[in-house]
Design an enzyme around this catalytic site. Sequence first.
Site, mmCIF file in Angstrom:
data_model
loop_
_atom_site.group_PDB
_atom_site.id
_atom_site.type_symbol
_atom_site.label_atom_id
_atom_site.label_comp_id
_atom_site.label_asym_id
_atom_site.label_seq_id
_atom_site.Cartn_x
_atom_site.Cartn_y
_atom_site.Cartn_z
ATOM 1 N N SER A 35 37.413 19.074 30.996
ATOM 2 C CA SER A 35 37.731 17.736 31.486
ATOM 3 C C SER A 35 37.925 17.766 32.992
ATOM 4 C CB SER A 35 39.026 17.226 30.820
ATOM 5 O OG SER A 35 39.476 16.023 31.413
ATOM 6 N N TYR A 73 47.890 18.304 28.846
ATOM 7 C CA TYR A 73 46.442 18.200 28.661
ATOM 8 C C TYR A 73 45.712 18.764 29.873
ATOM 9 C CZ TYR A 73 41.846 16.097 27.947
ATOM 10 O OH TYR A 73 40.495 15.900 27.779
#
Length: 263
Positions: free
Chosen positions: A152, A165
């Site tokens: 990501s 995250y």
Amino acid sequence: MTQSSTPVCVITGSASGIGAATALRFAQAGWSVAIGNFDDSTRDAASTVEALCRDAGAQTLIFDADVGKDADCRHAVDMVASRWQRIDALINCAGTTRVIPHNAFDQIDDFEFERVYRVNLIGLYQMTRAAVPLLRESASATRSTSVVNVSSLAGLNGTGSSIAYAASKGAVNTLTLSLARNLAPHIRVNALAPGMVDDGLLLRVLDAAAYDGVLSRMTESAPLKRVSRPAEIAELAWFLTAHAPAITGQVIAAENGLLLGGA
């Protein structure tokens, strides 16, 4: 049992989003696809993906796996081995998150870090480790096999749905480098680092109004004034697997220019 002559792609977390699009992309290219499903809550979606892949002419297999559990990863690979006796590509798409503001330190604790890392990092490692023997066997002197990790933008610039995250995806990027070094020359390992992907993970953790707000903000923030679609990321996974024999150990950002503005 005789090894299948058709290449096989295993995709974790492929009941929806990037994983589903990736399964379909490989199916359209004539590969057999093993579709990773989580549990009963995602089974109907996984079955829909399977039907689309079969319509494209592919052989399919659905496997249930919580990648955070090593036994699930090993069982999934055993199922693929029993069916096709080979793995030519592993696409690690399974992921989890919760939306927690990065400055809300009292809302995130060690349990949340461990929960997110269990899936996003440790699960990715466990699935790769389980698949390595078949990936090695399926490689040849002139053709490597491929692992693609879905990371990501959050792992590159410390943004995203939560600190846990972002940190987990940063760790995925580092793990990608280590795996690429240690699995060469037979297995190539790369990562994709998307920015906002419409119909991605956030769609499953936010209500409709909150999701629309994030989508609008990310579209406006991006220099290209757009967000990505799952099929775009799937196309990159296909390219890295089928058309990039010289590429390994790379983290490829696909974020519509967000890194240019430091967003």
